[in-house]
Design an enzyme around this catalytic site. Sequence first.
Site, PDB file in Angstrom:
ATOM      1  N   GLY A 153      37.496   5.607 -67.648  1.00 28.99           N
ATOM      2  CA  GLY A 153      38.359   5.957 -66.528  1.00 28.99           C
ATOM      3  C   GLY A 153      38.184   4.986 -65.378  1.00 28.99           C
ATOM      4  O   GLY A 153      37.347   4.082 -65.405  1.00 28.99           O
ATOM      5  N   LYS A 299      37.191  20.725 -54.610  1.00 33.19           N
ATOM      6  CA  LYS A 299      37.846  19.895 -53.595  1.00 33.19           C
ATOM      7  C   LYS A 299      39.177  19.355 -54.106  1.00 33.19           C
ATOM      8  O   LYS A 299      40.089  19.091 -53.312  1.00 33.19           O
ATOM      9  CB  LYS A 299      36.911  18.776 -53.154  1.00 33.19           C
ATOM     10  CG  LYS A 299      36.455  17.829 -54.265  1.00 33.19           C
ATOM     11  CD  LYS A 299      37.300  16.573 -54.366  1.00 33.19           C
ATOM     12  CE  LYS A 299      36.774  15.649 -55.452  1.00 33.19           C
ATOM     13  NZ  LYS A 299      37.584  14.428 -55.599  1.00 33.19           N
TER      14      LYS A 299
END
Length: 440
Positions: A153, A299
């Site tokens: 990633g 979050k």
Amino acid sequence: MENGKWMGASTFPTDSLDVTRYLLAVFLCDTQLSYNNPSMETPFMDLPSNNPFSTFNHPSFSHAYPSRLTIPSLSSPNYPTTSPLRFCADTTPPPILQDTDALLDSVPERTQNRRRVVRLAWEKLVRWSRSLRFKAKTDVLERTNKVAVLGGGSFGTAMAAHIAGRKPQLEVNMLLRDLLVCQSINDGHYNSSSFLESIAHHVDPHLPFISLSKGLELNSLRMMSQIVPQALSNPRQPFVALSGPSFASELMNKLPTAMVVASKDKKLANAAQQLLASSYLRISTSSDVTGVEIAGALKNVLAIAAGIVEGMNLGNNSMAALVAQGCSEIRWLATKMGAKPTTITGLSGTGDIMLTCFVNLSRNRTVGVRLGSGENLDDILSSMNQVAEGVSTAGAVIALAQKYKVKMPVLTAVARIIDNELTPQKAVLELMGLPQVEEV
């Protein structure tokens, strides 16, 4: 003030006070309030004692040359005052002309004193920093010869590049499942993959495992600290969670930031700190793995809510209020799960939340902005070349809230919007219509 005039003041009884009979008024001015000293030479402004709300004006009360203004104590027939208290606004006049030179001489001295104090404080900080650097061990970095990054990633790629720059002899390998992505990195030195999840199935049981992933397993609601040991068939696999405000692109460009490594093994956390810390990346340590991981997962959901506020053009007040409420909700759930409140206000909590909620580079915030602007979620996701983790995490967050009996109105509203059960406009109305409660 009434009709543009200052009102008088009446005293409270000194022996007893019926709080139901009075309102407390606070007069704000750019002077210091002090008790009236009987020895003061300034005369009082006497007001009629038979009218506790008489108006008064005084010629010396002006903004051009403020004088000592005394608000008198007025007796009340129902509450005789035996020992009246008088307050005055201490607005001592500036020095007269012959003292001007002395005043000017003292200004540089005060400035020099202030600068001296600041300089001494900074020198103490530098000495403390040098002392810690002298004591800090770097043997982990010196002993480490090879690092494997599992997954390709964007953040995994950035962290691999960062670690590779820690010392010239360090060998860093990225292990990928996608052959095309692997070939792209080797041939063009460029990672074109949006996001890949990859876990090694055969790892040395004593090899420390540093997790860069943030999220929850949807069905089991487990965190990475629970998933990784089970996936590796080793409940005692050494585990470290890394989190904090860190966009991959800025890390690649070596822009300064700070993160936190969390492990139940303090020595392991310190080792990870030594491996990762650099001149542009500060690493703090923590033993609160749960707090770091929960804050990192939740979050992303809060960032979607912040994006919705932005997309609906609800203003800065709404944005600040929503993020503050969301931070409280994250703290409520995290502490119920055993996390420390200080973790939620630290780098992996507030630090990462502010980055994800307020910056346009955030994928989750972008999803929220487009939702708030009226776009369909399926169209948003199909047009994105990166994964917004908060979309899939929202449902898991609500399941956790139900499990631990925590009310999370903002994050629940996000989950309902994602499930197409609520429009952003309706969600705002419902949230604003909730009962007024005490802040906790």
